[in-house]
Each structure stands twice: as structure tokens, then as C-alpha cells.
Write a protein that holds these residues in place. Structure first.
Motif, mmCIF file in Angstrom:
data_model
loop_
_atom_site.group_PDB
_atom_site.id
_atom_site.type_symbol
_atom_site.label_atom_id
_atom_site.label_comp_id
_atom_site.label_asym_id
_atom_site.label_seq_id
_atom_site.Cartn_x
_atom_site.Cartn_y
_atom_site.Cartn_z
ATOM 1 N N TYR A 33 51.507 39.077 34.572
ATOM 2 C CA TYR A 33 50.973 37.742 34.296
ATOM 3 C C TYR A 33 50.430 37.861 32.747
ATOM 4 N N TYR A 35 46.476 36.642 32.136
ATOM 5 C CA TYR A 35 45.324 35.708 32.207
ATOM 6 C C TYR A 35 44.401 36.315 30.836
ATOM 7 N N LYS A 42 35.492 31.758 33.572
ATOM 8 C CA LYS A 42 36.084 31.831 34.251
ATOM 9 C C LYS A 42 37.937 33.073 33.507
ATOM 10 N N VAL A 43 38.207 33.435 34.758
ATOM 11 C CA VAL A 43 39.260 34.621 33.993
ATOM 12 C C VAL A 43 40.239 33.105 33.922
ATOM 13 N N PHE A 45 44.780 31.773 33.803
ATOM 14 C CA PHE A 45 45.720 32.334 33.714
ATOM 15 C C PHE A 45 46.577 31.407 32.550
ATOM 16 N N SER A 48 52.895 33.530 33.240
ATOM 17 C CA SER A 48 53.962 34.662 34.197
ATOM 18 C C SER A 48 55.390 34.373 33.706
ATOM 19 N N GLU A 56 56.068 30.544 34.345
ATOM 20 C CA GLU A 56 54.793 29.394 34.569
ATOM 21 C C GLU A 56 53.688 29.560 33.180
ATOM 22 N N SER A 99 54.274 35.922 46.893
ATOM 23 C CA SER A 99 53.138 35.096 46.568
ATOM 24 C C SER A 99 51.562 35.337 46.772
ATOM 25 N N THR A 100 52.151 36.347 48.280
ATOM 26 C CA THR A 100 51.041 36.911 48.857
ATOM 27 C C THR A 100 50.967 38.236 48.345
ATOM 28 N N GLN A 103 48.239 41.534 42.620
ATOM 29 C CA GLN A 103 48.537 41.340 41.870
ATOM 30 C C GLN A 103 47.179 42.494 41.633
ATOM 31 N N VAL B 4 38.834 26.615 42.649
ATOM 32 C CA VAL B 4 37.873 27.656 43.443
ATOM 33 C C VAL B 4 36.491 27.340 43.144
ATOM 34 N N SER B 32 47.100 31.950 49.828
ATOM 35 C CA SER B 32 46.233 32.910 49.858
ATOM 36 C C SER B 32 45.317 33.184 49.568
ATOM 37 N N PHE B 34 42.098 35.341 47.798
ATOM 38 C CA PHE B 34 41.078 37.337 47.279
ATOM 39 C C PHE B 34 39.908 36.706 47.179
ATOM 40 N N TYR B 36 37.802 39.235 44.404
ATOM 41 C CA TYR B 36 38.511 40.373 43.501
ATOM 42 C C TYR B 36 36.626 41.394 42.952
ATOM 43 N N LYS B 49 42.056 40.519 50.849
ATOM 44 C CA LYS B 49 42.908 39.138 51.293
ATOM 45 C C LYS B 49 43.099 38.555 52.536
ATOM 46 N N THR B 51 46.019 36.365 54.198
ATOM 47 C CA THR B 51 46.887 35.378 53.088
ATOM 48 C C THR B 51 47.185 33.765 54.453
ATOM 49 N N SER B 93 45.767 31.605 45.892
ATOM 50 C CA SER B 93 47.218 32.074 45.073
ATOM 51 C C SER B 93 48.338 31.115 45.554
ATOM 52 N N GLY B 94 48.231 29.902 45.022
ATOM 53 C CA GLY B 94 49.686 28.844 45.819
ATOM 54 C C GLY B 94 50.854 28.924 45.566
ATOM 55 N N ALA B 96 52.858 28.383 43.356
ATOM 56 C CA ALA B 96 53.460 29.169 42.527
ATOM 57 C C ALA B 96 52.858 30.590 41.759
ATOM 58 N N ARG B 97 51.811 31.436 42.417
ATOM 59 C CA ARG B 97 51.482 32.672 42.152
ATOM 60 C C ARG B 97 50.800 33.196 41.677
ATOM 61 N N GLN B 98 50.394 32.140 40.172
ATOM 62 C CA GLN B 98 49.347 32.609 39.589
ATOM 63 C C GLN B 98 47.815 32.470 39.730
ATOM 64 N N LEU B 99 47.257 32.958 40.136
ATOM 65 C CA LEU B 99 45.967 33.412 40.485
ATOM 66 C C LEU B 99 44.667 32.297 40.288
ATOM 67 N N PHE B 101 40.983 31.243 39.661
ATOM 68 C CA PHE B 101 39.560 32.168 40.007
ATOM 69 C C PHE B 101 38.158 31.517 39.840
ATOM 70 N N GLY B 102 37.250 31.312 40.717
ATOM 71 C CA GLY B 102 36.412 31.162 40.522
ATOM 72 C C GLY B 102 35.556 32.036 39.642
#
Lengths: 114, 111
Positions: A33, A35, A42-43, A45, A48, A56, A99-100, A103, B4, B32, B34, B36, B49, B51, B93-94, B96-99, B101-102
């Protein structure tokens, strides 16, 4: 403990120049990924990558951006013609598979476009 | 889409004080969640984290419980230390896997 590494730590470039940011993900990871974090924001995305192709991408990741895994270890982000608004911290991350899974992030490359 | 919302900072506490950083989320499905942490000059490190609903993540004295009914994942620590000074990011993380962030919360702990 394995970690994600990124080079350079800081890149300064002139507007309109091409830059390549480099990342070495953790060796047995399969998903990669990028970012970015604009200062004070914010960080976000960007993209990926799995199995040698983009999985994506966000709206930010337009035609000026590209990613590549040129060999078995590096993962690169190229910005073709940098703009002032591309100035940000760029983070690479990798994860094993699902996905869980966690990262794992690299320390980031600070890109400054003048 | 996913989002978020995180408590605005900065937060300044004295050593040994109780910490809460609020985080709520909007997501489809079962994301899920998290936390950080970013120490000065470093990258993002996973703090904890969870899940699935009612899971509690914990690490280094920090805890957060996945509350589906309130769509929240608040970070808590009973007694903060100066070394906890950092920026804390809630993320999800939904499918689609990408995070996502707040906005991050800057925590400063004073001795």
C-alpha cells in the motif's frame, strides 16, 4: 523483527519533475500500500497492490501516479510531474494477506515540492 | 463510504492521569478497528486492534473495545507516562483492506 523500509527519508524536488519513492516491504508479505499525509491532515489511502497489479486506488491516485514492483523486494511510487500540492509524507505499508492482518508501515518519505 | 471521526486535539495531561481518546466510525459491513501511534520522527505503529464486536484490544496498558451499538472504539489508558507522548490515529479496515484513518490526536504528557 522485520520492518518496512523507505528511501529516501526526505526528497526535495522542483515542480514538474518526476520523483520515485522506494519501499522495501516485509519479505513474506503479499499486499502493498501507499498512503500519504499532507501536513496537518489525515493519512489518506492512495493505492493497494497485489499479485503484480493494482487492487484498488483512491481518487487521489490519478494518471500522474504509478506503482511498480520491479523486482522481488522493492515497491515504488512514481509521481510523473510533481505539483506543489503533492508535498506530503508518503507511507508505504504491507500486510501478509487477509483484511484483518496488521498493516506494517514504513517510516515515511517526506516529499517537498518547490 | 467509510469514515472515522476522532477526538480533536491536542490533549495535554500530567503523568499518571487517565487518558480517553474518543473514536467513532461509519462503515458498511463489519470492519476491523485499529489504533496506530506515531512517535516524533517515526512511522505509524500498530498499538492495538479488534476484529469483531465486543472484542477488546490491549497493548502497553492501552485498551479499546469494539462497540458496534455505538459504532465506537475509544482508546483508554489508566495512567499515562511521558513516553506515551505521540500522535494517536484511529482507523478502520473494511472489505477493501485499505485503512481509513481519523485525523489523529496529539497527546502530550507532562512530568
Amino acid at each position: 523483527e522485520p520492518e518496512v523500509t523507505q528511501t529516501p527519508s526526505h526528497q526535495v524536488t522542483q515542480m514538474g519533475q518526476e520523483v520515485i519513492l522506494r519501499c522495501v516491504p516485509i519479505s513474506n508479505h503479499l499486499y502493498f500500500y501507499w498512503y500519504r499525509q499532507i501536513l496537518g491532515q489525515k493519512v489518506e489511502f492512495l493505492v493497494s497492490f497485489y499479485n503484480n497489479e493494482i487492487s484498488e486506488k483512491s481518487e487521489i491516485f490519478d494518471d500522474q501516479f504509478s506503482v511498480e514492483r520491479p523486482d522481488g523486494s522493492n515497491f515504488t511510487l512514481k509521481i510523473r510531474s510533481t505539483k506543489l500540492e503533492d508535498s506530503a509524507m508518503y507511507f508505504c505499508a504491507s500486510t501478509r494477506q487477509t483484511s484483518t492482518d496488521t498493516q506494517y508501515f514504513g517510516p515515511g518519505t517526506r516529499l517537498t515540492v518547490l | 463510504g467509510n469514515s472515522v471521526t476522532q477526538m480533536e486535539g491536542p490533549v495535554t495531561l500530567s503523568e499518571e492521569a487517565f487518558l480517553t481518546i474518543n473514536c467513532t466510525y461509519t462503515a458498511t459491513g463489519y470492519p476491523s478497528l485499529f489504533w496506530y501511534v506515531q512517535y516524533p520522527g517515526e512511522g505509524l505503529q500498530l498499538l492495538l486492534k479488534a476484529t469483531k464486536a465486543d472484542d477488546k484490544g490491549s497493548n502497553k496498558g492501552f485498551e479499546a473495545t469494539y462497540r458496534k451499538e455505538t459504532t465506537s472504539f475509544h482508546l483508554e489508558k489508566g495512567s499515562v507516562q511521558v513516553s506515551d507522548s505521540a500522535v494517536y490515529f484511529c482507523a478502520l479496515s473494511g472489505s477493501a483492506r485499505q485503512l481509513t484513518f481519523g485525523s489523529g490526536t496529539q497527546l502530550t504528557v507532562l512530568p
